[in-house]
Write a protein that holds these residues in place. Structure first.
Motif, PDB file in Angstrom:
ATOM      1  N   HIS A 113      -3.805   1.478  -2.908  1.00 38.36           N
ATOM      2  CA  HIS A 113      -4.714   1.529  -4.124  1.00 38.36           C
ATOM      3  C   HIS A 113      -5.912   2.000  -3.870  1.00 38.36           C
ATOM      4  CE1 HIS A 113      -6.923  -1.033  -7.237  1.00 38.36           C
ATOM      5  NE2 HIS A 113      -6.583  -0.076  -7.772  1.00 38.36           N
ATOM      6  N   SER A 122       5.229   4.973  -9.350  1.00 41.32           N
ATOM      7  CA  SER A 122       6.443   4.109  -8.849  1.00 41.32           C
ATOM      8  C   SER A 122       7.337   5.249  -7.971  1.00 41.32           C
ATOM      9  CB  SER A 122       7.153   3.379  -9.481  1.00 41.32           C
ATOM     10  OG  SER A 122       8.367   2.569  -9.038  1.00 41.32           O
ATOM     11  N   ASN A 160       2.715   1.100   0.137  1.00 40.57           N
ATOM     12  CA  ASN A 160       1.657   1.063  -0.994  1.00 40.57           C
ATOM     13  C   ASN A 160       0.175   1.406  -0.814  1.00 40.57           C
ATOM     14  OD1 ASN A 160       4.131  -0.076  -2.497  1.00 40.57           O
ATOM     15  ND2 ASN A 160       3.262  -2.229  -2.336  1.00 40.57           N
ATOM     16  N   THR A 199      -2.965   3.481  -8.361  1.00 43.52           N
ATOM     17  CA  THR A 199      -1.980   2.569  -7.501  1.00 43.52           C
ATOM     18  C   THR A 199      -0.702   3.463  -7.315  1.00 43.52           C
ATOM     19  OG1 THR A 199      -2.759   0.586  -8.629  1.00 43.52           O
ATOM     20  CG2 THR A 199      -0.694   0.448  -7.566  1.00 43.52           C
ATOM     21  N   GLU A 217       3.000   2.525  -5.635  1.00 40.58           N
ATOM     22  CA  GLU A 217       3.852   1.515  -5.360  1.00 40.58           C
ATOM     23  C   GLU A 217       5.247   1.934  -4.641  1.00 40.58           C
ATOM     24  OE1 GLU A 217       5.099  -0.568  -8.792  1.00 40.58           O
ATOM     25  OE2 GLU A 217       3.069  -1.702  -8.956  1.00 40.58           O
ATOM     26  N   SER A 218       5.171   2.077  -3.097  1.00 44.41           N
ATOM     27  CA  SER A 218       6.219   3.063  -2.458  1.00 44.41           C
ATOM     28  C   SER A 218       6.863   2.458  -1.684  1.00 44.41           C
ATOM     29  CB  SER A 218       5.335   4.205  -1.815  1.00 44.41           C
ATOM     30  OG  SER A 218       6.008   4.967  -1.048  1.00 44.41           O
ATOM     31  N   TYR A 246       1.532  11.004  -6.843  1.00 41.60           N
ATOM     32  CA  TYR A 246       2.059  10.360  -5.469  1.00 41.60           C
ATOM     33  C   TYR A 246       1.303  11.399  -4.129  1.00 41.60           C
ATOM     34  CZ  TYR A 246       4.655   9.291  -1.387  1.00 41.60           C
ATOM     35  OH  TYR A 246       4.938   8.755   0.037  1.00 41.60           O
TER      36      TYR A 246
END
Length: 306
Positions: free
Chosen positions: A53, A138, A51, A44, A46-47, A14
């Motif tokens: 990528h 995630s 987000n 990727t 996903e936050s 992250y």
């Protein structure tokens, strides 16, 4: 800045992803299916905070391919600490700072003899993340905070430069002169969260809603505070009340990473969480019955499923 993420798991992936998205030269140390996915599809995230990528990133299993960097974000599981520190030697030069973002409360003391006391700094990550799939991180919490600083409290130009760069990248980061106290404050809550959610196999919300499990959660924290005080760590007098208020405002579905690992049959960090509290309690003459119960319940699962 040149940054290496050792390794590119849920936490390192992250924060490393955010720094890479801001244009910094970030190398991700990874292995297995996660490495394959990073090389093939990029990273990727996903936050809840947005987000991202990254289609093309630097990913390798070998720190020797990267060489010395400005900052190493050291975020391996606790059982891998010494092994990963040895592997990270090629990343560390005279001006490198290794920032520990691990759970537990003794990472600096374990890494510094290997990578150098001047190079290793304390760090904390307040974030809820998991690897949802190879190459996919995630992030489910409304917060993603990092702290760093020298254990001795001295100012550090390299850490200050990294903190400034991270702020520009949109990361909530604090440069602390009291990182030892800060890591104990995180440890108090983390031990309770991991212990209560792991032992009950339930997220935080239902635990706090029941009077008995709520009292158990509080007892886990109180024991860690007692151990910290016996070690001479000064925590605020109202700290437990503040952490209970924080818990009540946290997402009810919040789980410790230990519970995610337990559900997936992965190895657990329990020896360095509740187990560490129990060991310190014995050494310091501090009773830790609640943490001893957690450790006994989860110890049979600590190596994961075969």
């Amino acid at each position: 800045m040149r940054i290496a993420v050792m390794a590119a798991g849920a936490v390192g992936g992250y924060f490393g992803g955010r720094m890479a998205a801001a244009g910094h030269d970030v190398s991700f140390i990874a292995r297995g299916a996660h490495l394959d996915a990073l090389r093939k599809n990029g990273l990727t995230v996903e936050s809840t905070l947005g987000n991202l990528h990254l289609t093309t990133i630097k990913a390798t299993p070998d720190p020797g391919e990267v060489g010395a960097v400005d900052v190493v974000l050291f975020a391996v599981k606790l059982w891998d600490t010494e092994t990963a520190a040895e592997a990270a030697r090629p990343l560390v030069g005279p001006q490198t700072r290794v920032i520990t973002l691990q759970n537990g409360v003794d990472s600096v003391e374990r890494i510094a003899p290997i990578l150098g006391a001047d190079q290793v700094a304390g760090g904390l990550a307040y974030i809820a993340t998991v690897i949802a799939a190879p190459g996919v991180i995630s992030h489910t919490s409304p917060f993603a905070k990092m702290m760093c600083g020298r254990i001795d409290g001295r100012p550090d130009m390299q850490l200050a430069a990294f903190a400034a760069a991270a702020q520009q990248a949109g990361i909530d980061i604090t440069l602390s002169e009291a990182i030892d106290r800060e890591r104990w404050q995180k440890f108090v809550f983390l031990v309770a969260l991991s212990g209560a959610t792991g032992a009950t196999r339930m997220p935080l919300g239902p635990i706090l809603d029941d009077a008995d499990t709520r009292a158990f959660f509080r007892s886990l924290m109180e024991e860690v505070v007692a151990v910290a005080q016996a070690k001479g760590v000064a925590l605020p007098q109202n700290f437990i009340e503040e952490r209970m208020k924080f818990a009540d405002t946290a997402p009810p579905g919040m789980k410790a990473s230990l519970l995610h690992d337990l559900e997936r049959g992965n190895r657990l960090e329990i020896d360095w969480l509740a187990g560490k509290v129990v060991a310190l309690g014995r050494k310091l003459g501090v009773p830790t019955p609640a943490n001893a119960a957690v450790y006994a319940v989860l110890k049979p699962h600590r190596m994961g499923r075969a």
